[in-house]
Structure formats: structure tokens, C-alpha cells
Scaffold this motif. Structure first.
Motif, short mmCIF file in Angstrom:
data_model
loop_
_atom_site.label_atom_id
_atom_site.label_comp_id
_atom_site.label_asym_id
_atom_site.label_seq_id
_atom_site.Cartn_x
_atom_site.Cartn_y
_atom_site.Cartn_z
N GLN A 55 1.06 -1.24 -0.10
CA GLN A 55 0.00 0.08 -0.07
C GLN A 55 0.90 1.24 0.19
O GLN A 55 0.53 2.12 -0.46
N GLU A 61 8.51 9.09 -5.71
CA GLU A 61 7.94 8.34 -4.98
C GLU A 61 8.92 7.98 -3.75
O GLU A 61 8.26 7.90 -2.41
N SER A 98 6.64 10.13 4.53
CA SER A 98 5.48 9.44 5.37
C SER A 98 6.07 8.51 6.32
O SER A 98 5.14 8.62 7.62
N ARG A 145 8.33 10.86 -1.11
CA ARG A 145 6.94 10.65 -0.62
C ARG A 145 7.29 9.70 0.50
O ARG A 145 6.73 9.77 1.83
N GLN A 173 7.55 -0.66 -11.27
CA GLN A 173 6.97 -1.44 -10.50
C GLN A 173 7.81 -2.38 -9.92
O GLN A 173 7.88 -2.40 -8.37
N ARG A 180 9.53 -0.29 -7.09
CA ARG A 180 8.90 -0.19 -6.00
C ARG A 180 8.75 -1.43 -5.22
O ARG A 180 8.85 -1.22 -3.76
N VAL A 207 3.78 1.65 -1.28
CA VAL A 207 4.42 1.90 -2.71
C VAL A 207 3.44 1.63 -3.74
O VAL A 207 3.59 1.80 -4.97
N ARG A 208 2.05 1.78 -3.53
CA ARG A 208 0.73 1.87 -4.30
C ARG A 208 0.97 0.58 -5.47
O ARG A 208 0.78 0.88 -6.22
N LEU A 209 1.18 -0.50 -4.70
CA LEU A 209 0.96 -1.54 -5.47
C LEU A 209 0.17 -2.35 -5.00
O LEU A 209 0.03 -3.81 -5.08
N GLU A 210 -0.82 -1.97 -4.48
CA GLU A 210 -2.17 -3.03 -3.97
C GLU A 210 -2.91 -3.62 -5.07
O GLU A 210 -3.02 -3.26 -6.15
#
Length: 268
Positions: free
Chosen positions: A24, A80, A87, A83, A43, A46, A26-29
């Protein structure tokens, strides 16, 4: 991704939750069941970052992690990583030879040369206030003029460079007769200025013009150099200046920094 957790003895339920959270991040859900060859280069990168972060380390070392990616993916992954680091609030030591990458990612940058630290500072400080000619030329583009100090008044030095007198902010203490290197950023040079606006005002010959989309890059001859660079916004227009033109240029004394020569120059 679960392997670092397995070797640390986490039970299967915790491992699955940690992996889910890392994906989640690394936005790979939804990519859990993809094979590596079914992922794009970005990808895959990531996933590598998620694998490094899944066990929640307090310190991460990244050694040129984006070197194999094309320019577009590199730029995307830089933001990325920035970020993700912000976070999580973790410390990342990031090794790179890409100056722009260092500026984008870092809170502090250390510039090394032959195993020695040349300067450690905020990215903006490195760019605006380099302490050595190597740092001035390594971080971004810079015009370097070699000259000799004629006089010093307060923090301003009058320097003879290529038969012209240049006024510059004195970074390192110097005396009349000392050799110095003058550093001026290309975007700080004004084209066709009013003479009264700048303490440094010269006539220059345009040797070459390169169109780079958002700006024009002019190579001019001035102060004994034929490789002096000026960057002007594209709003000036393509036809504003032409190769072979003689133009007036200027810059402020505070945008011109007088630096002591690097040791290699002093011994050569």
C-alpha cells in the motif's frame, strides 16, 4: 517481500499484514500475485523498496537504486522515494552520481571528491553558496572564471579576469595578488540590462544558441572565456538574439562568488 519477516520470526498473520501495508505504501495494492516479468521497471523498483521497508527499519541505505531506469522512470521514482521517506519519517542515506537526484531527494547533501568531503549543506545552500570551485561546478551548471584579486573592500573583491574588472562576493579571505575562481550561475546573468542596475556589466559575443524548450542556452565570449553560459527564459523568443550578435550582459556582485582555487589547481 515476506522473507525478511520470516527470518525475524514473525507469525504468518503479522507477515501478511506487514506485506499488505508495504504494498500500500508503494501503491501496488492488488499486485500481490503478479510475477516479476509481469511488472514494469518502475513497479519492480517499487517492490524492491517495499522489500527494504517491510520490516520497518530506522535506517535505509540506497546505493544508486535508480541507475537502471530510463529518465522518465527515474524522475517518477525520485518523487516516490521522497514521498515514502517523509511519510515514514525514517533516515535514508542515498548514494548517487546524479546531482539533480540529490537535490530532489535530500534534506542534506554531502559532496565527496576522491574520498574526501568537500561540503555538507542543505541542497539550496550547496547551489547558492558553494565553498569550493569543485562544488560550484558539480552541483548544477556554473560559469567559472579564473582571475587575480586587485583590491578588497569589506566582503567585495575587485578581480581582474580576462582583461576585465569583476566585482565579486568574497567567500574565502583573500588579499590583493591572490588567485581566485569566480563562480556565476547562468540563470543569474541578465541579457541587455540597464548599465546602472548591475555592478558587473560587459559586452559579450554570442558564439552558440541551443533551444531547450523552456529556455535558451547561450554560449558567449566574455572576460577571457569563450564558454560562458547564459540561460534565458523561452518567453524572450527564438529570434531575440542570434549567433554572432554583440550583446550587453550583467550580474550583481552578490551573485558572483570569489572562491579560493582547489588544491589541485594550486599544485599544478
Amino acid at each position: 517481500m515476506a522473507f525478511p519477516l520470516e527470518v525475524r520470526g514473525l507469525d504468518p498473520v503479522q507477515r501478511r499484514e506487514r506485506v499488505r501495508q508495504a504494498l500500500q505504501l508503494v501503491r501496488l495494492e492488488g499486485f500481490e500475485d503478479r510475477r516479476p516479468n509481469e511488472l514494469s521497471g518502475g513497479q519492480q523498483q517499487r517492490v524492491a523498496i517495499a522489500r527494504a521497508l517491510v520490516f520497518e527499519p530506522s535506517l535505509v541505505l540506497m546505493d544508486e537504486p535508480l541507475g537502471a531506469l530510463d529518465r522518465r522512470l527515474r524522475e517518477e521514482m525520485q518523487y516516490e522515494i521522497r514521498r515514502i521517506q517523509r511519510s515514514l519519517g525514517i533516515t535514508v542515506v542515498y548514494v548517487t552520481h546524479d546531482q539533480q537526484e540529490a537535490m530532489v531527494l535530500s534534506d542534506r547533501v554531502a559532496v565527496f571528491r576522491r574520498g574526501r568531503v568537500e561540503q555538507i549543506a542543505l541542497p539550496e545552500t550547496l547551489y547558492e553558496e558553494p565553498e569550493r570551485p569543485f562544488v560550484a561546478s558539480f552541483i548544477g551548471e556554473n560559469n567559472l572564471l579564473r582571475g587575480r584579486v586587485l583590491s578588497v573592500e569589506h566582503d567585495i573583491s575587485r578581480v581582474e579576469a580576462g582583461g576585465q574588472i569583476v566585482q565579486a562576493f568574497q567567500v574565502t579571505p583573500c588579499q590583493p595578488g591572490d588567485d581566485v575562481v569566480l563562480a556565476i550561475r547562468p540563470e543569474r546573468v541578465s541579457l541587455a540590462p540597464e548599465p546602472a542596475l548591475y555592478s558587473n556589466w560587459f559586452e559579450a559575443g554570442i558564439e552558440d544558441i541551443v533551444f531547450l524548450g523552456d529556455h535558451l542556452r547561450l554560449r558567449v565570449s566574455v572576460c577571457g572565456s569563450t564558454d560562458f553560459i547564459i540561460k534565458i527564459p523561452n518567453i524572450v523568443g527564438h529570434g531575440a538574439v542570434l549567433e554572432g550578435d554583440r550583446v550587453q550582459i550583467g550580474w550583481t556582485e552578490t551573485d558572483c562568488r570569489a572562491l579560493a582555487p582547489d588544491e589541485e589547481e594550486l599544485t599544478s
